[in-house]
Design an enzyme around this catalytic site. Sequence first.
Site, PDB file in Angstrom:
ATOM      1  N   HIS A   1      -1.149   0.428  12.379  1.00 29.03           N
ATOM      2  CA  HIS A   1      -0.385  -0.822  12.330  1.00 29.03           C
ATOM      3  C   HIS A   1       1.088  -0.588  12.706  1.00 29.03           C
ATOM      4  CE1 HIS A   1      -2.736  -4.227  11.077  1.00 29.03           C
ATOM      5  NE2 HIS A   1      -3.102  -3.741   9.919  1.00 29.03           N
TER       6      HIS A   1
ATOM      7  N   GLY B   1      -7.163  -3.622   0.197  1.00 30.64           N
ATOM      8  CA  GLY B   1      -7.369  -2.182   0.408  1.00 30.64           C
ATOM      9  C   GLY B   1      -6.052  -1.434   0.493  1.00 30.64           C
ATOM     10  N   ALA B   2      -5.179  -1.882   1.381  1.00 27.34           N
ATOM     11  CA  ALA B   2      -3.925  -1.183   1.584  1.00 27.34           C
ATOM     12  C   ALA B   2      -3.006  -2.043   2.438  1.00 27.34           C
ATOM     13  CB  ALA B   2      -4.163   0.147   2.288  1.00 27.34           C
ATOM     14  N   MET B   3      -1.744  -1.605   2.566  1.00 31.89           N
ATOM     15  CA  MET B   3      -0.762  -2.433   3.262  1.00 31.89           C
ATOM     16  C   MET B   3       0.184  -1.574   4.090  1.00 31.89           C
ATOM     17  SD  MET B   3       0.328  -5.411   3.891  1.00 31.89           S
ATOM     18  CE  MET B   3       1.673  -5.643   5.037  1.00 31.89           C
ATOM     19  N   GLU B   4       0.413  -2.045   5.317  1.00 34.23           N
ATOM     20  CA  GLU B   4       1.125  -1.262   6.336  1.00 34.23           C
ATOM     21  C   GLU B   4       2.641  -1.375   6.318  1.00 34.23           C
ATOM     22  OE1 GLU B   4      -0.821  -4.059   6.994  1.00 34.23           O
ATOM     23  OE2 GLU B   4       0.043  -5.248   8.613  1.00 34.23           O
ATOM     24  N   ASN B   5       3.291  -1.694   5.196  1.00 36.21           N
ATOM     25  CA  ASN B   5       4.753  -1.813   5.138  1.00 36.21           C
ATOM     26  C   ASN B   5       5.425  -0.696   5.935  1.00 36.21           C
ATOM     27  OD1 ASN B   5       4.250  -3.699   2.882  1.00 36.21           O
ATOM     28  ND2 ASN B   5       3.697  -1.824   1.817  1.00 36.21           N
TER      29      ASN B   5
ATOM     30  N   GLU C   1       2.758  -9.168   2.209  1.00 39.67           N
ATOM     31  CA  GLU C   1       1.916  -9.926   3.123  1.00 39.67           C
ATOM     32  C   GLU C   1       0.987 -10.796   2.281  1.00 39.67           C
ATOM     33  OE1 GLU C   1      -0.505  -7.688   5.880  1.00 39.67           O
ATOM     34  OE2 GLU C   1      -0.948  -9.466   7.054  1.00 39.67           O
TER      35      GLU C   1
ATOM     36  N   GLU D   1      -3.854   1.710   8.531  1.00 37.55           N
ATOM     37  CA  GLU D   1      -2.480   1.355   8.144  1.00 37.55           C
ATOM     38  C   GLU D   1      -1.476   2.079   9.027  1.00 37.55           C
ATOM     39  OE1 GLU D   1      -2.505  -1.169   6.372  1.00 37.55           O
ATOM     40  OE2 GLU D   1      -4.532  -0.970   5.546  1.00 37.55           O
TER      41      GLU D   1
HETATM   42  N1  0A1 Z   1      -2.452  -6.070   6.363  1.00 34.53           N
HETATM   43  C1  0A1 Z   1      -3.290  -5.355   5.439  1.00 34.53           C
HETATM   44  C2  0A1 Z   1      -4.121  -6.200   4.573  1.00 34.53           C
HETATM   45  C3  0A1 Z   1      -3.485  -6.927   3.458  1.00 34.53           C
HETATM   46  C4  0A1 Z   1      -3.367  -8.283   3.518  1.00 34.53           C
HETATM   47  C5  0A1 Z   1      -2.911  -9.015   2.440  1.00 34.53           C
HETATM   48  C6  0A1 Z   1      -2.569  -8.329   1.307  1.00 34.53           C
HETATM   49  O1  0A1 Z   1      -2.156  -8.980   0.209  1.00 34.53           O
HETATM   50  C7  0A1 Z   1      -2.447 -10.316   0.098  1.00 34.53           C
HETATM   51  C8  0A1 Z   1      -2.662  -6.962   1.240  1.00 34.53           C
HETATM   52  C9  0A1 Z   1      -3.112  -6.270   2.324  1.00 34.53           C
HETATM   53  C10 0A1 Z   1      -4.300  -4.551   6.230  1.00 34.53           C
HETATM   54  O2  0A1 Z   1      -4.840  -5.060   7.202  1.00 34.53           O
HETATM   55  O3  0A1 Z   1      -4.588  -3.457   5.850  1.00 34.53           O
HETATM   56 ZN    ZN Z   2      -4.799  -4.375   8.916  1.00 36.79          ZN
END
Ligand code: 0A1
Ligand code: ZN
Length: 857
Positions: free
Chosen positions: A300, A260-264, A128, A297
């Site tokens: 999400h 912070g973190a990522m919702e893959n 993302e 996360e």
């Molecule tokens: N979607 C994640 C946040 C996120 C956005 C961008 C990133 O890299 C550029 C990493 C994480 C969340 O809302 O936690």
């Molecule tokens: Zn988020």
Amino acid sequence: MTQTDATDAQYLADYRPYPFILSETRLTFDLSPDATQVQAAISLTPRNGAADLVLDGGRGLDLVSLLIDGTAPDASHVIRDAETLTIRAAALPDRPFTLTSVVRIDPSANTAFEGLYLSNGMFCTQCEAEGFRHITFYPDRPDVMTVFHVTIRSGLPVLLSNGNPLRQKPGLAEWHDPWPKPAYLFALVAGDLAAVSDRFTTASGRDVALNVWVRPGDQDRAGFAMESLIKSMRWDEQVYGREYDLDVFNIVAVDDFNMGAMENKGLNIFNSKLVLASPETATDGDYERIEAVIAHEYFHNWTGNRITCRDWFQLCLKEGLTVFRDQQFTSDMRSAAVKRISDVQTLRARQFREDQGPLAHPPRPDHYQEINNFYTATVYEKGAEVIGMLKHLVGDDGYSRALDLYFDRHDGDAATIEDWLQVFQDATGRDLTQFKYWYTDAGTPRLTMAEDWQDGVLTLRFTQVTPPTPGQPDKPARVIPIAVGLIGPNGDEVAATQILEMTEAHQEFRFKNLGARPVASVLRGFSAPVVLSRDIDDDTRAFLLAHDSDPFARWEAGRDLALSALTQLARGQAAGDGYIGAIGRLIADDSADPAFRALCLTLPGDEEIATRLAAEGHIPDPDAIHAARSDLARRMAEAHQDTLSDIYDRMAVEGPYSPDAEPAEKRSLRIAALGLLNRIDGGDRASVLFGVAGNMTERMAALTCLIRLGRGESALAMIEEQFADNRLVMDKWFTVQVMAAPPADAVAIARDLAGRRDFDWKNPNRFRALLGGLAANHAGFHAADGSGYDFTADWLIRMDAANPQIAARMSTAFETWPRYDPNRRAKALAALEQIAAQPGLSKNTREMVSRMIAAGA
Ligand code: 0A1
Ligand code: ZN
């Protein structure tokens, strides 16, 4: 919104569906640190006849081969530029076909941590918003969704991707994700990892394997993350009726991570600071954040993954809603009152600051240059506030019907804010045309209230004005839900909370048949993200602080008293006695909960005082603000020495450490008392506490106190000796020395620290620890000689070449520059111009800096 080159901006109005439908993506990775090979086989069907196939993917992709249904297209039909690969329609079949590409990439050279990169020898991804295009050629946009099948070949022991595992043997792993998803939710991790594992059975009986993957040796700090995950899964079933939908859920902690973190999907990747915690290394605040981000996360999975965004302009569709949900979760797990107050504090410190400066933008922007610059407090936190307002307007039942309809109607979709609002209209019958301005307009409305009392009737007259923001000079009136209650002269509530719906620029509301003049408690629970001014004297504020039944409004009354005293002090006037008296009555009241008293005892920070001064039309003087705050804190300590000392002793928590709300709240009150007493005891209590405390919460609090007094040296040395190998503790060590330093020393200290060998600046956490620590030292960053600006600008330039996202994000240290005096303005502007003049500056930082410079024009 910006004065910069408009040619590379993206516009919401230009949205067009992708001309091909994807049915499957099969990826094969042969991992190697500097030459990873990626094969991508994409099954495509033309949507409406012939069209060129445009794939995202830039110079970092070394194209090895390209085949259409097994045959190479004629070279004249294949066009590459800096950001795309195009195959002309003439070279494409007019029926379903498979495009197979092989590229080579170099993860070891990836210091931007976007796409596939290495962190401590471990492969990981961040896709993302637009990272997937650094992995392979692909339609890298959120409305292109497909099923992924992933094969990983590598000698590393743990090989992870999204979905459910298929074949797994040494050197090879195959994963299949049955849920169609956009590329930004793709993830891969490969490394030498150890897991803390558990299981969860969903409401309908699906057995899910849960793992939190960390570096071997860190397992003893991953248990709390696992507990938080299980609580989140249960909560989402109970409160939103949402179940998990795969056989495994993996969380991986990595040390190098931009956010912070990522919702893959099925494979969340976390900054290690939001996973790892033990009482010796993490504070109560860290524990609470870990619990909240794990929940965020996980949530999400429904709000973001099952229902994603049509395009990046709709980012707040998933982020605002998911933040709203994680806030609800934390209120249920901990004290709802404390959570609401701290969310409002964060909103004001970050979002109001953004919304009132050069970087203001709507929760749903209509254009941008670099999407990574829009992961902002406005999209996240204001996006959540907007949902809170919607809930006030349609009621709890209406909200719950609308959410059921949203999941029902849009599961599997890439949706828009229009879809979201339509669901609320259909579920509740309410017309939301005017409400939509909250999504499309920037700026924080100013709400002014006047009161009138006559013959048993109280009239509240409101006026709303939203100041101009970049690109949006005039704004229509918004619908504002104003929660109001009335309190009688004896302190009893005479009218319970009701929501007044303001829809006009000027509007009045009457309360009839009242015996005696009540005091109005207005904007209870902070029912709308506005700045409220009312004609109110300190006695009435003190009355509300003593009697309001709404915890937010009660706290706010105390906050207003404090800010009014502090702004007067900062302008050289005598003030503060009223506040000190009112606070004395509150802290002696043992019936009020400890965390609430702690919040009331903590004075607004320098930054917040500066914001209030600027809002009142004054030029903030950082040094005067700092002195005013120190003065008021010292006087509070002198006036309430005995009570504070008693609180400090009584709030000591016996027994082993627990991060639960109750002991954490006692510690928060204890620390607040310590912070004040430290102003008059010469640091004696802090020094004792630092030596005996068995938890990081109290140790950090004591260390901060000692640093404030210039007595931090030996405590800092002890932390360094004990934790030299613990990155997360050392990050705190870097931050606190700069943040709590006397402002006159802050830049010199930051400079020294930047020269240390362990200032591993390419690590985002370490960079943020130092530069963020300085930005948080208000009078230090805004040093009159410009040294704070210059130091920051130099480092931003250096960081930009390695990691544009981090440089762009940290550049917001400058976002309030136009409100200071001419000397500081000139120096800040010179620093911003120095950054802007840098050859090869990234698009990310260029966009941020030029928007900030434009504000001074
Ligand atoms: N979607 C994640 C946040 C996120 C956005 C961008 C990133 O890299 C550029 C990493 C994480 C969340 O809302 O936690
Ligand atoms: Zn988020």
